[in-house]
Each structure stands twice: as C-alpha cells, then as structure tokens.
Design a protein around this motif. Structure first.
Motif, PDB file in Angstrom:
ATOM      1  N   THR A  37       0.839  -1.194   0.000  1.00  0.00           N
ATOM      2  CA  THR A  37       0.000   0.000   0.000  1.00  0.00           C
ATOM      3  C   THR A  37       0.876   1.247   0.000  1.00  0.00           C
ATOM      4  OG1 THR A  37      -1.670  -1.191   1.273  1.00  0.00           O
ATOM      5  CG2 THR A  37      -1.828   1.212   1.243  1.00  0.00           C
ATOM      6  N   PRO A  38       0.930   2.001  -1.118  1.00  0.00           N
ATOM      7  CA  PRO A  38       1.666   3.257  -1.115  1.00  0.00           C
ATOM      8  C   PRO A  38       0.983   4.239  -0.161  1.00  0.00           C
ATOM      9  CG  PRO A  38       1.041   2.612  -3.352  1.00  0.00           C
ATOM     10  CD  PRO A  38       0.321   1.722  -2.414  1.00  0.00           C
ATOM     11  N   VAL A  39       1.792   4.927   0.631  1.00  0.00           N
ATOM     12  CA  VAL A  39       1.258   5.818   1.657  1.00  0.00           C
ATOM     13  C   VAL A  39       2.018   7.135   1.618  1.00  0.00           C
ATOM     14  CG1 VAL A  39       0.921   6.096   4.157  1.00  0.00           C
ATOM     15  CG2 VAL A  39       0.651   3.855   3.118  1.00  0.00           C
ATOM     16  N   SER A  40       1.277   8.254   1.705  1.00  0.00           N
ATOM     17  CA  SER A  40       1.946   9.540   1.916  1.00  0.00           C
ATOM     18  C   SER A  40       2.752   9.422   3.199  1.00  0.00           C
ATOM     19  CB  SER A  40       0.927  10.673   2.081  1.00  0.00           C
ATOM     20  OG  SER A  40       0.266  10.972   0.887  1.00  0.00           O
ATOM     21  N   PRO A  41       3.976   9.931   3.210  1.00  0.00           N
ATOM     22  CA  PRO A  41       4.830   9.728   4.389  1.00  0.00           C
ATOM     23  C   PRO A  41       4.532  10.657   5.572  1.00  0.00           C
ATOM     24  CG  PRO A  41       6.037  10.872   2.682  1.00  0.00           C
ATOM     25  CD  PRO A  41       4.687  10.530   2.112  1.00  0.00           C
ATOM     26  N   SER A  42       3.276  10.958   5.786  1.00  0.00           N
ATOM     27  CA  SER A  42       2.892  11.774   6.944  1.00  0.00           C
ATOM     28  C   SER A  42       2.447  10.840   8.068  1.00  0.00           C
ATOM     29  CB  SER A  42       1.748  12.722   6.582  1.00  0.00           C
ATOM     30  OG  SER A  42       0.569  11.988   6.336  1.00  0.00           O
ATOM     31  N   PRO A  43       2.610  11.277   9.318  1.00  0.00           N
ATOM     32  CA  PRO A  43       2.167  10.424  10.428  1.00  0.00           C
ATOM     33  C   PRO A  43       0.705  10.011  10.323  1.00  0.00           C
ATOM     34  CG  PRO A  43       3.537  12.195  11.254  1.00  0.00           C
ATOM     35  CD  PRO A  43       3.284  12.483   9.793  1.00  0.00           C
ATOM     36  N   PRO A  61       7.394   8.753  -1.100  1.00  0.00           N
ATOM     37  CA  PRO A  61       7.682  10.190  -1.026  1.00  0.00           C
ATOM     38  C   PRO A  61       7.032  11.018  -2.132  1.00  0.00           C
ATOM     39  CG  PRO A  61       9.662   8.934  -0.582  1.00  0.00           C
ATOM     40  CD  PRO A  61       8.614   7.941  -1.030  1.00  0.00           C
ATOM     41  N   VAL A  62       6.872  10.441  -3.320  1.00  0.00           N
ATOM     42  CA  VAL A  62       6.267  11.192  -4.428  1.00  0.00           C
ATOM     43  C   VAL A  62       4.793  11.512  -4.128  1.00  0.00           C
ATOM     44  CG1 VAL A  62       5.524   9.229  -5.839  1.00  0.00           C
ATOM     45  CG2 VAL A  62       6.237  11.342  -6.952  1.00  0.00           C
ATOM     46  N   LEU A  63       4.189  10.779  -3.191  1.00  0.00           N
ATOM     47  CA  LEU A  63       2.796  11.020  -2.817  1.00  0.00           C
ATOM     48  C   LEU A  63       2.672  11.856  -1.536  1.00  0.00           C
ATOM     49  CD1 LEU A  63       1.234   7.517  -3.600  1.00  0.00           C
ATOM     50  CD2 LEU A  63       1.299   9.577  -5.037  1.00  0.00           C
ATOM     51  N   ALA A  64       3.737  12.525  -1.170  1.00  0.00           N
ATOM     52  CA  ALA A  64       3.698  13.397   0.012  1.00  0.00           C
ATOM     53  C   ALA A  64       2.796  14.597  -0.253  1.00  0.00           C
ATOM     54  CB  ALA A  64       5.105  13.889   0.350  1.00  0.00           C
ATOM     55  N   GLY A  65       2.222  15.124   0.818  1.00  0.00           N
ATOM     56  CA  GLY A  65       1.465  16.361   0.705  1.00  0.00           C
ATOM     57  C   GLY A  65       2.395  17.511   0.352  1.00  0.00           C
ATOM     58  N   CYS A  66       1.808  18.605  -0.037  1.00  0.00           N
ATOM     59  CA  CYS A  66       2.574  19.792  -0.417  1.00  0.00           C
ATOM     60  C   CYS A  66       3.396  20.302   0.772  1.00  0.00           C
ATOM     61  CB  CYS A  66       1.614  20.882  -0.889  1.00  0.00           C
ATOM     62  SG  CYS A  66       2.450  22.334  -1.558  1.00  0.00           S
ATOM     63  N   GLU A 102       7.031  24.236  -1.494  1.00  0.00           N
ATOM     64  CA  GLU A 102       6.832  23.647  -2.809  1.00  0.00           C
ATOM     65  C   GLU A 102       5.684  24.329  -3.552  1.00  0.00           C
ATOM     66  OE1 GLU A 102       6.404  19.049  -4.252  1.00  0.00           O
ATOM     67  OE2 GLU A 102       5.332  19.628  -2.437  1.00  0.00           O
ATOM     68  N   PRO A 103       5.876  24.667  -4.821  1.00  0.00           N
ATOM     69  CA  PRO A 103       4.746  25.207  -5.582  1.00  0.00           C
ATOM     70  C   PRO A 103       3.711  24.115  -5.875  1.00  0.00           C
ATOM     71  CG  PRO A 103       6.699  25.076  -6.968  1.00  0.00           C
ATOM     72  CD  PRO A 103       7.101  24.631  -5.585  1.00  0.00           C
ATOM     73  N   LEU A 104       2.474  24.526  -5.977  1.00  0.00           N
ATOM     74  CA  LEU A 104       1.395  23.594  -6.288  1.00  0.00           C
ATOM     75  C   LEU A 104       1.688  22.826  -7.581  1.00  0.00           C
ATOM     76  CD1 LEU A 104      -1.416  22.424  -5.871  1.00  0.00           C
ATOM     77  CD2 LEU A 104      -2.337  24.462  -6.982  1.00  0.00           C
ATOM     78  N   GLN A 105       2.276  23.486  -8.565  1.00  0.00           N
ATOM     79  CA  GLN A 105       2.567  22.825  -9.836  1.00  0.00           C
ATOM     80  C   GLN A 105       3.476  21.616  -9.642  1.00  0.00           C
ATOM     81  OE1 GLN A 105       1.028  23.785 -12.883  1.00  0.00           O
ATOM     82  NE2 GLN A 105       1.680  21.673 -13.224  1.00  0.00           N
ATOM     83  N   ALA A 106       4.395  21.690  -8.682  1.00  0.00           N
ATOM     84  CA  ALA A 106       5.275  20.549  -8.414  1.00  0.00           C
ATOM     85  C   ALA A 106       4.478  19.358  -7.898  1.00  0.00           C
ATOM     86  CB  ALA A 106       6.364  20.944  -7.421  1.00  0.00           C
ATOM     87  N   VAL A 107       3.485  19.619  -7.048  1.00  0.00           N
ATOM     88  CA  VAL A 107       2.628  18.538  -6.542  1.00  0.00           C
ATOM     89  C   VAL A 107       1.833  17.938  -7.705  1.00  0.00           C
ATOM     90  CG1 VAL A 107       0.728  17.946  -4.981  1.00  0.00           C
ATOM     91  CG2 VAL A 107       2.452  19.628  -4.273  1.00  0.00           C
ATOM     92  N   LEU A 108       1.236  18.787  -8.519  1.00  0.00           N
ATOM     93  CA  LEU A 108       0.471  18.311  -9.672  1.00  0.00           C
ATOM     94  C   LEU A 108       1.345  17.461 -10.594  1.00  0.00           C
ATOM     95  CD1 LEU A 108      -1.421  21.636 -10.360  1.00  0.00           C
ATOM     96  CD2 LEU A 108      -2.497  19.503  -9.658  1.00  0.00           C
ATOM     97  N   ASP A 109       2.565  17.917 -10.850  1.00  0.00           N
ATOM     98  CA  ASP A 109       3.461  17.194 -11.767  1.00  0.00           C
ATOM     99  C   ASP A 109       3.898  15.852 -11.198  1.00  0.00           C
ATOM    100  OD1 ASP A 109       3.276  19.314 -13.542  1.00  0.00           O
ATOM    101  OD2 ASP A 109       5.229  20.170 -12.977  1.00  0.00           O
ATOM    102  N   ARG A 110       4.284  15.817  -9.920  1.00  0.00           N
ATOM    103  CA  ARG A 110       4.787  14.545  -9.388  1.00  0.00           C
ATOM    104  C   ARG A 110       3.675  13.508  -9.249  1.00  0.00           C
ATOM    105  NH1 ARG A 110       4.162  14.772  -3.684  1.00  0.00           N
ATOM    106  NH2 ARG A 110       4.368  16.873  -2.862  1.00  0.00           N
ATOM    107  N   VAL A 111       2.453  13.940  -8.920  1.00  0.00           N
ATOM    108  CA  VAL A 111       1.346  12.988  -8.839  1.00  0.00           C
ATOM    109  C   VAL A 111       0.983  12.485 -10.235  1.00  0.00           C
ATOM    110  CG1 VAL A 111      -1.091  12.703  -8.205  1.00  0.00           C
ATOM    111  CG2 VAL A 111       0.486  13.893  -6.647  1.00  0.00           C
TER     112      VAL A 111
END
Length: 177
Positions: A37-43, A61-66, A102-111
């Motif tokens: 199960t891929p998981v955002s690395p937040s607690p 890590p690529v699924l981390a929040g902004c 991180e800019p929002l565009q970076a989140v959009l691109d990595r997801v």
C-alpha cells in the motif's frame, strides 16, 4: 482527521486525533489491496493505513502532501492577515511558492508522473494519501487546469477511485469508508 485539518491549519505533521482514530478504526477492513500500500509519508497517513489494516504500507515520497514551507502549522486566517498578497499569489499561480516550500505545480506534476508510471497491467492500487494528493490526481485524471485544484473538496476517510490508464482516466469521488 487531525487537529490541523479541523483548524484549517497547514499540516505540521500531526498524527490522527482521537476522533480521526475512532473513525479509522470503524472503517477497518473496508478497503482491499492486491499488494503493498503506497502511503503519503505523513504520520496521519501511516497511522490510517495501519489502522485500516492495509497490507505492507510503504512510504511513497512522491505522494507526500505539499510542503508549505514557513506556513507549516499556521492557519489560513493567520496567513491571510499577515501575508495577504503572498496568499493571493499562491492561490492564483500554481508556480508560486511564497511560503518558501513547494509550488502547487510541483505537486500536480509529481502525482501525474506517478500515475503515468503505473504499469498498464497492474492490479488495482490502494493508496492512503493527503487530500492535496487526491486533488492533484483528480485534476490530472480530468485533464483539468491547475486552478481546478482549489475547487475540489476531499473529506477525510473517503475513497476516490481512478480507473483506466494511459491518458484516459475515469473518476469516482468521495465514497465514504
């Protein structure tokens, strides 16, 4: 659900609060996963995946929040009062990062890149991620402009289903667990 979400604060790495933990416990066993199960690395995402009983949660890590930089832990109202121009720029320009993060565009691109890298013949993937990652995935799936990110509400402990691949995604949102 965490106190940061409840207070409209930029995430500062808090775990689930008592209410969020009870809700996750009540939803345990409702999701299935064919593999890790891929998981955002937040607690709170790690904790949610464990409580839901999903197999082999793996930090992705690529699924981390902004990364909200110096705004981390502050409320939207605090930022609006202290830095109204910076907040307006951040909300209007996906390439802006006045918070130093991180800019929002970076989140959009990595997801989008993560979705594109999923194998065509892969079994269904269940991921436990932050709301902004769900928004980014939905924007990509719909081929919507970046501004649509701010128009999507993602409630805690809901499932968003993406089906299809290779540039043709279908989207089903907000299914309660």
């Amino acid at each position: 659900m965490s106190e940061a979400v409840r207070q409209a604060r930029f995430d500062d790495g808090e775990p689930l609060d008592a209410l969020g933990l009870r809700a996750a416990e009540a939803a345990a066993g409702t999701l299935r996963s064919a593999g890790p199960t891929p998981v955002s690395p937040s607690p709170r995402c790690r904790q949610t995946a464990r409580v839901l009983g999903l197999p082999a949660p793996v930090d992705e890590p690529v699924l981390a929040g902004c990364d909200h930089g110096r705004w981390r832990g502050r409320t939207l109202d605090e930022i609006a009062a202290a830095e109204p121009e910076a907040l307006a720029r951040w909300l209007a320009d996906p390439a802006a990062a006045p918070h130093g993060g991180e800019p929002l565009q970076a989140v959009l691109d990595r997801v989008a890149d993560w979705l594109a890298a999923l194998p065509q013949d892969a079994p269904a993937v269940t991921a436990v991620v932050e709301p902004d990652v769900v928004r980014a995935a939905a924007v990509h799936a719909l081929g919507a402009p970046a501004a649509a990110f701010w128009r999507l509400d993602v409630r805690p402990l809901t499932a968003t289903h993406l089906s299809g691949r290779a540039g043709r995604w279908n989207l089903r949102c907000g299914e309660p667990l």
